[in-house]
Design an enzyme around this catalytic site. Sequence first.
Site, PDB file in Angstrom:
ATOM      1  N   ASN A   1       9.964  -2.061  -9.845  1.00 54.24           N
ATOM      2  CA  ASN A   1       8.620  -2.585  -9.629  1.00 54.24           C
ATOM      3  C   ASN A   1       7.755  -1.400  -9.234  1.00 54.24           C
ATOM      4  O   ASN A   1       7.863  -0.903  -8.119  1.00 54.24           O
ATOM      5  CB  ASN A   1       8.652  -3.653  -8.521  1.00 54.24           C
ATOM      6  CG  ASN A   1       7.254  -4.112  -8.129  1.00 54.24           C
ATOM      7  OD1 ASN A   1       6.279  -3.791  -8.803  1.00 54.24           O
ATOM      8  ND2 ASN A   1       7.159  -4.868  -7.043  1.00 54.24           N
TER       9      ASN A   1
ATOM     10  N   LYS B   1       4.673  -1.304  -8.747  1.00 54.37           N
ATOM     11  CA  LYS B   1       3.518  -1.655  -7.907  1.00 54.37           C
ATOM     12  C   LYS B   1       2.268  -0.937  -8.454  1.00 54.37           C
ATOM     13  O   LYS B   1       2.174  -0.752  -9.669  1.00 54.37           O
ATOM     14  CB  LYS B   1       3.801  -1.335  -6.430  1.00 54.37           C
ATOM     15  CG  LYS B   1       5.135  -1.954  -5.991  1.00 54.37           C
ATOM     16  CD  LYS B   1       5.400  -1.939  -4.525  1.00 54.37           C
ATOM     17  CE  LYS B   1       6.759  -2.574  -4.256  1.00 54.37           C
ATOM     18  NZ  LYS B   1       7.040  -2.721  -2.847  1.00 54.37           N
TER      19      LYS B   1
ATOM     20  N   HIS C   1       5.762 -12.033  -5.464  1.00 51.39           N
ATOM     21  CA  HIS C   1       6.138 -10.879  -4.645  1.00 51.39           C
ATOM     22  C   HIS C   1       5.494 -11.020  -3.256  1.00 51.39           C
ATOM     23  O   HIS C   1       4.366 -11.520  -3.147  1.00 51.39           O
ATOM     24  CB  HIS C   1       5.695  -9.572  -5.312  1.00 51.39           C
ATOM     25  CG  HIS C   1       6.308  -8.381  -4.656  1.00 51.39           C
ATOM     26  ND1 HIS C   1       5.811  -7.848  -3.493  1.00 51.39           N
ATOM     27  CD2 HIS C   1       7.390  -7.643  -4.971  1.00 51.39           C
ATOM     28  CE1 HIS C   1       6.566  -6.822  -3.131  1.00 51.39           C
ATOM     29  NE2 HIS C   1       7.536  -6.677  -4.010  1.00 51.39           N
TER      30      HIS C   1
ATOM     31  N   GLU D   1       4.037  -8.999  -1.445  1.00 49.90           N
ATOM     32  CA  GLU D   1       2.724  -8.353  -1.313  1.00 49.90           C
ATOM     33  C   GLU D   1       1.624  -9.251  -1.883  1.00 49.90           C
ATOM     34  O   GLU D   1       0.497  -9.270  -1.382  1.00 49.90           O
ATOM     35  CB  GLU D   1       2.755  -6.976  -2.002  1.00 49.90           C
ATOM     36  CG  GLU D   1       3.586  -5.993  -1.184  1.00 49.90           C
ATOM     37  CD  GLU D   1       4.284  -4.904  -1.979  1.00 49.90           C
ATOM     38  OE1 GLU D   1       3.928  -4.671  -3.147  1.00 49.90           O
ATOM     39  OE2 GLU D   1       5.215  -4.283  -1.425  1.00 49.90           O
TER      40      GLU D   1
ATOM     41  N   GLU E   1      14.093 -10.571  -1.450  1.00 48.42           N
ATOM     42  CA  GLU E   1      13.448  -9.382  -0.895  1.00 48.42           C
ATOM     43  C   GLU E   1      13.017  -9.650   0.544  1.00 48.42           C
ATOM     44  O   GLU E   1      11.918 -10.185   0.776  1.00 48.42           O
ATOM     45  CB  GLU E   1      12.226  -9.004  -1.741  1.00 48.42           C
ATOM     46  CG  GLU E   1      12.576  -8.565  -3.142  1.00 48.42           C
ATOM     47  CD  GLU E   1      11.589  -7.542  -3.681  1.00 48.42           C
ATOM     48  OE1 GLU E   1      12.052  -6.522  -4.207  1.00 48.42           O
ATOM     49  OE2 GLU E   1      10.369  -7.735  -3.567  1.00 48.42           O
TER      50      GLU E   1
ATOM     51  N   GLY F   1       9.878  -1.124   1.383  1.00 45.21           N
ATOM     52  CA  GLY F   1       9.115   0.096   1.604  1.00 45.21           C
ATOM     53  C   GLY F   1       9.284   0.694   2.997  1.00 45.21           C
ATOM     54  O   GLY F   1       8.517   1.563   3.397  1.00 45.21           O
TER      55      GLY F   1
ATOM     56  N   SER G   1      14.183  -1.321  -0.168  1.00 49.30           N
ATOM     57  CA  SER G   1      14.723   0.011   0.115  1.00 49.30           C
ATOM     58  C   SER G   1      16.056   0.287  -0.597  1.00 49.30           C
ATOM     59  O   SER G   1      16.944   0.932  -0.042  1.00 49.30           O
ATOM     60  CB  SER G   1      14.843   0.236   1.621  1.00 49.30           C
ATOM     61  OG  SER G   1      13.564   0.139   2.225  1.00 49.30           O
TER      62      SER G   1
HETATM   63  P1  13P Z   1      11.079  -0.635  -2.091  1.00 49.43           P
HETATM   64  O1  13P Z   1      12.274  -0.457  -2.983  1.00 49.43           O
HETATM   65  O2  13P Z   1      10.089   0.481  -2.184  1.00 49.43           O
HETATM   66  O3  13P Z   1      11.489  -0.995  -0.695  1.00 49.43           O
HETATM   67  O4  13P Z   1      10.279  -1.937  -2.655  1.00 49.43           O
HETATM   68  C1  13P Z   1      10.963  -3.090  -2.902  1.00 49.43           C
HETATM   69  C2  13P Z   1      10.094  -4.031  -3.641  1.00 49.43           C
HETATM   70  O5  13P Z   1       9.130  -4.552  -3.099  1.00 49.43           O
HETATM   71  C3  13P Z   1      10.407  -4.308  -5.037  1.00 49.43           C
HETATM   72  O6  13P Z   1       9.693  -5.386  -5.521  1.00 49.43           O
END
Ligand code: 13P
Length: 252
Positions: free
Chosen positions: A9, A11, A95, A97, A167, A173, A213
């Site tokens: 992803n 982002k 997601h 976010e 997740e 992150g 992560s």
């Molecule tokens: P990270 O791998 O950067 O922690 O992000 C995970 C994520 O949100 C994937 O959709």
Amino acid sequence: MRKPMLAGNWKMNKTRDEAIEFTLATTKNLPCECKVDCVVCAPAIILRDLVKRAEGTNLHIGAQNMCEFESGAYTGEISPVMLKDTQVEYVILGHSERRAYYNETNEHINAKVKKALEFELKPIICVGEVLEEREANKTNEVLKTQTVAALEGVEITNPEDVIVAYEPVWAIGTGKSASAQIAEEACGYIRSVIAELYSKELADKVRILYGGSVKPANIKEYMAQPNVDGGLVGGAALKADSFVELCQACAE
Ligand code: 13P
């Protein structure tokens, strides 16, 4: 047997040139499609370029979000018709976010899942608890509520084409990944919820990914878990070499 999946992803990262460079550096080195599905979910504006360049390789392309409506007065949105027209295969829905910063509710996500399937786009449905919920022992409650809501009234004809990603928000992150045991417990629980909603037979075919992560150094621990079928990866999927490494680890 479920085929593993490694989905990146991106982002809100990468320009068109950077994305093209990534495809040039990865497509030839990805493991066989018979072993793992390798997916990159990219910003909408570069999807067409990626689809063209990934054609005939084991790099599959997905979007990161989608409007639940097909067309109309929804300024700034991207519709399932447009994604289909762009020939992407996957779409991330729900997601954390999107839930946290853009007020996406379980109802929106449910409508999006239905629309995605109607347009033969494969949804990657994200669920996961925030730290306070984990600390209050509410993880399973949250996972059940989000999973049941996302799948409410959803008819699944091809269980291989519906992907759920666990997740935990506190692991995204942050560099603070969930232990393999936590990931296994949560993914196993989500599978049991899907079995209750549909059947064990169907739930056994749905792929459930862990995200938060994930990196080349820890992916193998997750892949060793019976209910974890792959990873949804943010930061570590941005670099071509680590993306390839992650995909290879899933193929072993
Ligand atoms: P990270 O791998 O950067 O922690 O992000 C995970 C994520 O949100 C994937 O959709």
